[in-house]
Design a protein around this motif. Structure first.
Motif, PDB file in Angstrom:
ATOM      1  N   TRP A  77       0.749  -1.056  -0.127  1.00 18.36           N
ATOM      2  CA  TRP A  77      -0.031   0.107  -0.135  1.00 18.36           C
ATOM      3  C   TRP A  77       0.731   1.164   0.348  1.00 18.36           C
ATOM      4  CZ3 TRP A  77      -0.513   4.028   3.215  1.00 18.36           C
ATOM      5  CH2 TRP A  77      -1.574   5.001   3.126  1.00 18.36           C
ATOM      6  N   TRP A 121       2.209   2.012  -3.582  1.00 14.55           N
ATOM      7  CA  TRP A 121       1.157   2.329  -4.287  1.00 14.55           C
ATOM      8  C   TRP A 121       0.638   3.674  -3.782  1.00 14.55           C
ATOM      9  CZ3 TRP A 121      -3.945   3.859  -3.429  1.00 14.55           C
ATOM     10  CH2 TRP A 121      -4.863   4.009  -4.571  1.00 14.55           C
ATOM     11  N   ALA A 122       0.659   4.248  -2.574  1.00 16.70           N
ATOM     12  CA  ALA A 122       0.461   5.434  -2.120  1.00 16.70           C
ATOM     13  C   ALA A 122       1.523   6.570  -2.742  1.00 16.70           C
ATOM     14  CB  ALA A 122       0.200   5.710  -0.859  1.00 16.70           C
TER      15      ALA A 122
END
Length: 56
Positions: free
Chosen positions: A20, A23-24
């Protein structure tokens, strides 16, 4: 076996957090050129629609 399960839970959580986080933090600057071109076309269209009509 239960102790192994309890050790795997934080491992999976850390793995998910890493995915995550990657991806962020991805680079999103590639869309700026497209958005600016779209905005320029929008402005041209608005100028065309208002240039032919004169207020009475």
């Amino acid at each position: 076996m239960a102790a192994l399960a309890w050790l795997l839970i934080p491992l999976f959580a850390a793995f998910g957090a890493a995915i995550w986080g990657g991806w962020a933090a991805r680079n999103r600057s590639t869309g700026d050129v497209t958005e600016l071109a779209d905005y320029a076309r929008f402005r041209e269209a608005m100028e065309k629609s208002h240039s032919g009509s004169q207020p009475a």
